[in-house]
Design a protein around this motif. Structure first.
Motif, mmCIF file in Angstrom:
data_model
loop_
_atom_site.group_PDB
_atom_site.id
_atom_site.type_symbol
_atom_site.label_atom_id
_atom_site.label_comp_id
_atom_site.label_asym_id
_atom_site.label_seq_id
_atom_site.Cartn_x
_atom_site.Cartn_y
_atom_site.Cartn_z
ATOM 1 N N ALA A 237 5.135 2.393 7.691
ATOM 2 C CA ALA A 237 6.521 2.143 8.119
ATOM 3 C C ALA A 237 7.382 3.388 8.045
ATOM 4 C CB ALA A 237 7.141 1.075 7.223
ATOM 5 N N LYS A 238 8.425 3.386 8.898
ATOM 6 C CA LYS A 238 9.619 4.163 8.601
ATOM 7 C C LYS A 238 10.614 3.080 8.189
ATOM 8 C CE LYS A 238 11.357 7.170 11.548
ATOM 9 N NZ LYS A 238 12.381 6.589 12.427
ATOM 10 N N GLY A 239 10.966 3.001 6.913
ATOM 11 C CA GLY A 239 11.758 1.881 6.417
ATOM 12 C C GLY A 239 13.098 2.320 5.866
ATOM 13 N N VAL A 265 5.878 0.083 -2.492
ATOM 14 C CA VAL A 265 6.824 -0.727 -3.270
ATOM 15 C C VAL A 265 8.270 -0.290 -3.055
ATOM 16 C CG1 VAL A 265 5.156 -1.318 -5.064
ATOM 17 C CG2 VAL A 265 6.510 0.776 -5.286
ATOM 18 N N SER A 266 8.441 0.821 -2.307
ATOM 19 C CA SER A 266 9.804 1.313 -2.074
ATOM 20 C C SER A 266 10.139 1.190 -0.594
ATOM 21 C CB SER A 266 9.899 2.792 -2.496
ATOM 22 O OG SER A 266 9.298 3.615 -1.497
ATOM 23 N N THR A 267 11.362 1.620 -0.250
ATOM 24 C CA THR A 267 11.732 1.681 1.175
ATOM 25 C C THR A 267 11.947 3.139 1.588
ATOM 26 O OG1 THR A 267 14.073 1.448 0.596
ATOM 27 C CG2 THR A 267 12.859 -0.587 1.115
ATOM 28 N N GLY A 268 11.425 4.059 0.781
ATOM 29 C CA GLY A 268 11.609 5.488 1.050
ATOM 30 C C GLY A 268 10.301 6.192 1.330
ATOM 31 N N ASP A 269 10.339 7.520 1.215
ATOM 32 C CA ASP A 269 9.118 8.327 1.374
ATOM 33 C C ASP A 269 8.174 7.951 0.232
ATOM 34 O OD1 ASP A 269 10.401 11.548 2.622
ATOM 35 O OD2 ASP A 269 10.724 9.474 3.264
ATOM 36 N N GLU A 270 6.992 7.467 0.579
ATOM 37 C CA GLU A 270 6.060 6.998 -0.449
ATOM 38 C C GLU A 270 4.643 7.082 0.085
ATOM 39 O OE1 GLU A 270 6.845 3.063 -1.947
ATOM 40 O OE2 GLU A 270 4.913 2.927 -2.990
#
Ligand code: ING
Length: 319
Positions: A237-239, A265-270
Motif C-alpha cells: 500500500a501507499k497508505g 501494522v502502521s499507515t506509514g513507511d514500513e
C-alpha cells in the motif's frame, strides 16, 4: 533443494504534492536498506510510488499532471534507486506513472505502470494496469476525484509472467486485484508470486457503505486469488492520510494457502518481509487446483446457454 525468495513489502505512507522526486527516492532507498538488513532478495514498492496520487485532482487539460509522470525508467531522479539496489544485491518492483515517447503521429500514451528489476539492475518485466477504476471527467459531487480513467489508458497487454528470482513472477496493480480473472490469467501461466501495489482511498464515493469494508475486501480478494491459484501474493500500500484523503494501508504477504504470513501494522513507511517457499505453490497447483485434471474451461464461457438458465438482461450471450 527448496526454492525460497525473501520478499519485502515496502509500504509507503503519504506522499505530498510538493514532495520532490529526490525526497521520495530517499525514502525508497531507506526502505531498500531495511530490506537488505532483513535479508530480502526482492523489495516491492506500491503503485505510483514516486508521487502523490494525483488523479484525485481534476485538470482541464489531460496533460495537466504530466509533471508527475516518468518519461524514462531509470530517469535522473530514480537512477540512485537502481544503483543502490544493485549495490545491495536486491531486486525490486516499483509502480509509477509512465508517459511514453511520442508516436509517429506525435501522440503520447499514459499508463499506470510497474516494472520488475532483477538483482543485477536489469529491468526484466513491465506491467501496465489493465482495470482502470474511477471516472474520466470532473465530478464535483465527490469529496475528492478518482480520475484514473482521465489520466491512464487501459493496457491491452494483459497479464504476463516472468522467470525471475528463481521462480515465476507476475504483476498486477490495485483495482486489478479485485477481479478474479487477474489471478487466473497468471495462474494459467504457472505464476508463483504476484506483486500488487495499491493506492486505495477508504471513502468510496459511489457507495460509502463499502468504506468500513475496505480492509476486509482488500485482503479477501488477494487471499482468494492466492489460494485459488496456488501462488504467493504480495500486496503493498501507499497508505495514511495523503493530501487530506485517508488511504488503506494493511500491506501483506500471502501464502499459496491464502494465509497472511506478514502484515503491516502502521499507515506509514514500513517494511515487512517473509521467506517465501515457492515449492509450497505445488501443494495446491498439483492437488486441489490441478487445472489439467479438474478445471472445466469448456463450461465457463457458455453464459445462459444451459437449459433453464435465466439470463439477466445485462448479461448478454458473449460471441
Ligand atoms: N484504487 C482503488 C482500488 O481498486 C477503489 C479504487 C477504491 C475501488 C475504493 C473500490 C473502492 O483499490 C485504485 N488505484 O485502483
Amino acid at each position: 533443494m527448496t526454492r525460497t525468495v525473501n520478499i519485502g513489502a515496502a509500504q509507503l505512507g503519504p506522499i505530498s504534492a510538493d514532495e520532490t522526486r529526490d525526497q521520495v527516492v530517499a525514502r525508497l532507498v531507506d526502505l531498500l536498506r531495511q530490506g537488505a538488513a532483513a535479508g530480502c532478495d526482492l523489495v516491492v514498492f506500491p503503485e505510483l510510488a514516486l508521487t502523490t496520487f494525483f488523479p484525485r485532482w481534476f485538470t482541464e487539460e489531460v496533460d495537466g499532471h504530466d509533471a508527475y509522470y516518468e518519461t524514462s525508467m531509470p530517469g535522473p531522479s530514480t537512477q540512485v534507486l537502481f544503483d543502490e539496489a544493485k549495490r545491495l544485491g536486491l531486486g525490486f518492483a516499483i509502480g509509477y506513472a509512465e508517459l511514453t515517447e511520442p508516436d509517429d503521429d506525435g501522440s503520447v500514451h499514459r499508463y499506470n505502470t510497474t516494472i520488475l528489476v532483477e538483482r543485477d539492475g536489469s529491468v526484466v518485466g513491465r506491467y501496465r494496469k489493465s482495470h482502470i477504476p474511477g471516472h474520466d471527467n470532473d465530478e464535483p459531487w465527490r469529496p475528492f476525484q478518482h480520475l484514473e480513467r482521465r489520466y491512464f489508458e487501459e493496457s491491452d497487454e494483459g497479464f504476463n509472467v516472468w522467470g525471475a528470482f528463481g521462480g515465476v513472477v507476475g504483476m498486477a496493480t490495485c483495482n486489478d486485484r479485485r477481479w478474479p480473472e487477474t489471478y487466473r490469467e497468471m495462474g494459467l501461466q504457472g505464476v508463483e508470486m504476484i506483486l500488487i501495489g495499491y493506492n486505495t482511498p477508504i471513502h468510496y464515493a459511489p457507495d460509502p457503505g463499502q468504506n468500513a469494508l475496505q480492509g476486509f475486501h482488500n485482503h479477501l480478494c488477494m487471499q482468494a486469488g492466492a489460494y485459488q491459484n496456488g501462488t504467493w501474493v504480495v500486496g503493498v500500500a501507499k497508505g495514511g492520510i495523503e493530501e487530506g484523503v485517508e488511504s488503506l494501508a494493511q500491506s501483506c504477504i500471502i501464502a499459496p494457502s491464502g494465509q497472511i504470513v506478514a502484515l503491516a501494522v502502521s499507515t506509514g513507511d514500513e517494511l515487512i518481509s517473509a521467506v517465501c517457499d515457492l515449492d509450497w505453490c505445488a501443494n495446491y497447483k498439483d492437488t486441489l487446483f490441478n487445472f489439467a485434471t479438474y478445471r472445466r474451461p469448456e463450461l465457463y464461457q457458455r453464459i445462459g446457454s444451459q437449459k433453464g438458465v435465466i439470463v439477466p438482461d445485462h448479461v448478454s450471450n458473449q460471441p
